[in-house]
Write a protein that holds these residues in place. Sequence first.
Motif, PDB file in Angstrom:
ATOM      1  N   THR A   1       0.843  -1.191   0.000  1.00  0.00           N
ATOM      2  CA  THR A   1       0.000   0.000   0.000  1.00  0.00           C
ATOM      3  C   THR A   1       0.881   1.245   0.000  1.00  0.00           C
ATOM      4  O   THR A   1       2.061   1.192   0.329  1.00  0.00           O
ATOM      5  N   GLY A   2       0.281   2.366  -0.376  1.00  0.00           N
ATOM      6  CA  GLY A   2       1.047   3.614  -0.425  1.00  0.00           C
ATOM      7  C   GLY A   2       2.148   3.565  -1.461  1.00  0.00           C
ATOM      8  O   GLY A   2       3.285   3.954  -1.195  1.00  0.00           O
ATOM      9  N   SER A   3       1.794   3.117  -2.668  1.00  0.00           N
ATOM     10  CA  SER A   3       2.816   2.844  -3.690  1.00  0.00           C
ATOM     11  C   SER A   3       2.967   3.945  -4.734  1.00  0.00           C
ATOM     12  O   SER A   3       3.667   3.756  -5.723  1.00  0.00           O
ATOM     13  N   SER A   4       2.344   5.075  -4.529  1.00  0.00           N
ATOM     14  CA  SER A   4       2.388   6.116  -5.560  1.00  0.00           C
ATOM     15  C   SER A   4       3.669   6.941  -5.518  1.00  0.00           C
ATOM     16  O   SER A   4       4.005   7.629  -6.492  1.00  0.00           O
TER      17      SER A   4
ATOM     18  N   LEU B   1      -7.585   3.286   1.629  1.00  0.00           N
ATOM     19  CA  LEU B   1      -7.798   2.452   2.810  1.00  0.00           C
ATOM     20  C   LEU B   1      -9.006   2.877   3.638  1.00  0.00           C
ATOM     21  O   LEU B   1      -9.537   2.086   4.419  1.00  0.00           O
ATOM     22  N   SER B   2      -9.427   4.105   3.491  1.00  0.00           N
ATOM     23  CA  SER B   2     -10.562   4.598   4.273  1.00  0.00           C
ATOM     24  C   SER B   2     -11.887   4.509   3.519  1.00  0.00           C
ATOM     25  O   SER B   2     -12.921   4.951   4.016  1.00  0.00           O
ATOM     26  N   ASN B   3     -11.856   3.897   2.322  1.00  0.00           N
ATOM     27  CA  ASN B   3     -13.055   3.802   1.487  1.00  0.00           C
ATOM     28  C   ASN B   3     -13.505   2.346   1.397  1.00  0.00           C
ATOM     29  O   ASN B   3     -12.835   1.513   0.802  1.00  0.00           O
ATOM     30  N   ASP B   4     -14.649   2.031   1.990  1.00  0.00           N
ATOM     31  CA  ASP B   4     -15.143   0.654   1.995  1.00  0.00           C
ATOM     32  C   ASP B   4     -15.360   0.111   0.593  1.00  0.00           C
ATOM     33  O   ASP B   4     -15.159  -1.088   0.336  1.00  0.00           O
ATOM     34  N   ASN B   5     -15.784   0.962  -0.336  1.00  0.00           N
ATOM     35  CA  ASN B   5     -16.048   0.503  -1.703  1.00  0.00           C
ATOM     36  C   ASN B   5     -14.785  -0.014  -2.381  1.00  0.00           C
ATOM     37  O   ASN B   5     -14.845  -0.930  -3.214  1.00  0.00           O
ATOM     38  N   ASP B   6     -13.649   0.552  -2.034  1.00  0.00           N
ATOM     39  CA  ASP B   6     -12.405   0.118  -2.662  1.00  0.00           C
ATOM     40  C   ASP B   6     -12.010  -1.285  -2.218  1.00  0.00           C
ATOM     41  O   ASP B   6     -11.310  -2.006  -2.945  1.00  0.00           O
ATOM     42  N   PHE B   7     -12.453  -1.692  -1.047  1.00  0.00           N
ATOM     43  CA  PHE B   7     -12.178  -3.057  -0.611  1.00  0.00           C
ATOM     44  C   PHE B   7     -12.933  -4.070  -1.468  1.00  0.00           C
ATOM     45  O   PHE B   7     -12.495  -5.215  -1.615  1.00  0.00           O
ATOM     46  N   GLU B   8     -14.053  -3.655  -2.048  1.00  0.00           N
ATOM     47  CA  GLU B   8     -14.770  -4.536  -2.966  1.00  0.00           C
ATOM     48  C   GLU B   8     -13.961  -4.742  -4.240  1.00  0.00           C
ATOM     49  O   GLU B   8     -13.955  -5.839  -4.804  1.00  0.00           O
ATOM     50  N   LYS B   9     -13.274  -3.700  -4.698  1.00  0.00           N
ATOM     51  CA  LYS B   9     -12.397  -3.843  -5.865  1.00  0.00           C
ATOM     52  C   LYS B   9     -11.268  -4.821  -5.560  1.00  0.00           C
ATOM     53  O   LYS B   9     -10.882  -5.632  -6.409  1.00  0.00           O
TER      54      LYS B   9
ATOM     55  N   LEU C   1      -7.449  -4.133   6.116  1.00  0.00           N
ATOM     56  CA  LEU C   1      -6.735  -4.804   5.030  1.00  0.00           C
ATOM     57  C   LEU C   1      -6.052  -6.070   5.538  1.00  0.00           C
ATOM     58  O   LEU C   1      -6.113  -7.122   4.895  1.00  0.00           O
ATOM     59  N   THR C   2      -5.417  -5.975   6.685  1.00  0.00           N
ATOM     60  CA  THR C   2      -4.735  -7.138   7.243  1.00  0.00           C
ATOM     61  C   THR C   2      -5.728  -8.250   7.544  1.00  0.00           C
ATOM     62  O   THR C   2      -5.475  -9.435   7.252  1.00  0.00           O
ATOM     63  N   GLN C   3      -6.871  -7.898   8.100  1.00  0.00           N
ATOM     64  CA  GLN C   3      -7.921  -8.875   8.404  1.00  0.00           C
ATOM     65  C   GLN C   3      -8.382  -9.587   7.138  1.00  0.00           C
ATOM     66  O   GLN C   3      -8.660 -10.797   7.150  1.00  0.00           O
ATOM     67  N   LYS C   4      -8.450  -8.865   6.036  1.00  0.00           N
ATOM     68  CA  LYS C   4      -8.898  -9.440   4.775  1.00  0.00           C
ATOM     69  C   LYS C   4      -7.849 -10.367   4.160  1.00  0.00           C
ATOM     70  O   LYS C   4      -8.193 -11.378   3.531  1.00  0.00           O
ATOM     71  N   ILE C   5      -6.568 -10.056   4.360  1.00  0.00           N
ATOM     72  CA  ILE C   5      -5.513 -10.797   3.681  1.00  0.00           C
ATOM     73  C   ILE C   5      -5.049 -12.025   4.465  1.00  0.00           C
ATOM     74  O   ILE C   5      -4.621 -13.025   3.870  1.00  0.00           O
TER      75      ILE C   5
ATOM     76  N   VAL D   1      -7.055   5.840   8.110  1.00  0.00           N
ATOM     77  CA  VAL D   1      -6.052   5.297   7.199  1.00  0.00           C
ATOM     78  C   VAL D   1      -4.995   4.500   7.963  1.00  0.00           C
ATOM     79  O   VAL D   1      -4.729   3.331   7.657  1.00  0.00           O
ATOM     80  N   ASN D   2      -4.384   5.128   8.962  1.00  0.00           N
ATOM     81  CA  ASN D   2      -3.193   4.570   9.602  1.00  0.00           C
ATOM     82  C   ASN D   2      -3.477   3.418  10.556  1.00  0.00           C
ATOM     83  O   ASN D   2      -2.578   2.623  10.841  1.00  0.00           O
ATOM     84  N   VAL D   3      -4.691   3.339  11.075  1.00  0.00           N
ATOM     85  CA  VAL D   3      -5.018   2.282  12.047  1.00  0.00           C
ATOM     86  C   VAL D   3      -6.146   1.397  11.524  1.00  0.00           C
ATOM     87  O   VAL D   3      -5.955   0.206  11.299  1.00  0.00           O
ATOM     88  N   PHE D   4      -7.331   1.987  11.318  1.00  0.00           N
ATOM     89  CA  PHE D   4      -8.485   1.175  10.926  1.00  0.00           C
ATOM     90  C   PHE D   4      -8.286   0.568   9.534  1.00  0.00           C
ATOM     91  O   PHE D   4      -8.646  -0.596   9.299  1.00  0.00           O
ATOM     92  N   GLY D   5      -7.731   1.342   8.613  1.00  0.00           N
ATOM     93  CA  GLY D   5      -7.478   0.818   7.270  1.00  0.00           C
ATOM     94  C   GLY D   5      -6.467  -0.312   7.280  1.00  0.00           C
ATOM     95  O   GLY D   5      -6.625  -1.319   6.586  1.00  0.00           O
ATOM     96  N   VAL D   6      -5.411  -0.146   8.070  1.00  0.00           N
ATOM     97  CA  VAL D   6      -4.402  -1.201   8.198  1.00  0.00           C
ATOM     98  C   VAL D   6      -5.026  -2.454   8.791  1.00  0.00           C
ATOM     99  O   VAL D   6      -4.787  -3.579   8.329  1.00  0.00           O
TER     100      VAL D   6
END
Length: 226
Positions: free
Chosen positions: A7-10, A53-61, A110-114, A102-107
Amino acid sequence: MANIIITGSSRGIGFQLAKLFADEGHQVLALSRNDAPIAELKNKNIKSFSFDLSNDNDFEKLDSFLEKNWKQVDVLINNAGKLLNQAFLETSMEEFEEVYRVNVFGVAKLTQKIIPLMSRSGHVVTISSMGGVQGSMKFPGLSAYSSSKAAVITMTELWAEEFKESGPAFNVLALGAVQTEMLQEAFPGYEAGTTALEMASYIKDFSLNGNKFYNGKLLQVSNSTP
């Protein structure tokens, strides 16, 4: 060759990490809100799409991509971070929450999903900051940012304990000053002694091999004192 999510690859460390892994032949999913810099590389080993990371819709992608392309993830690098450099009394709770989303809930999300896609030999590496380490030097204006980076240190320790029998391994790197765009935003004019590429090279090697020696550990990656 490994399947690696960054993440944060830009820009900065995340951008360099994606290139380093891909050039070694690993398959990389590079996630960031702005995926244009990565897409412009046209590297056959890198897949990318816009991801917040703060957008629930992006987790669907993300779900859709993983279902169609990857059945296993070997390495997850939680590198994305949101910086707020602002006096505490001038910081609204909405701004504070934005950093944590972003820094806590998003992490965490994402970790929970992976985790279910990772084997015992998998490795989750979360990038923290020396500012989040208890007893380290602190700087005014970074209440939201540094405290959020402290939170992911404790989460890493907890995850390692919870999954110690089944894996994967979890470790957290608290970085010192690195010459990145984010550093310039926080401390304009400051010049760090470590480049983004140098730090990315270290993180790449650690993410591939560090889980053989560490689990649930905080490593302070800083060449400055104190």
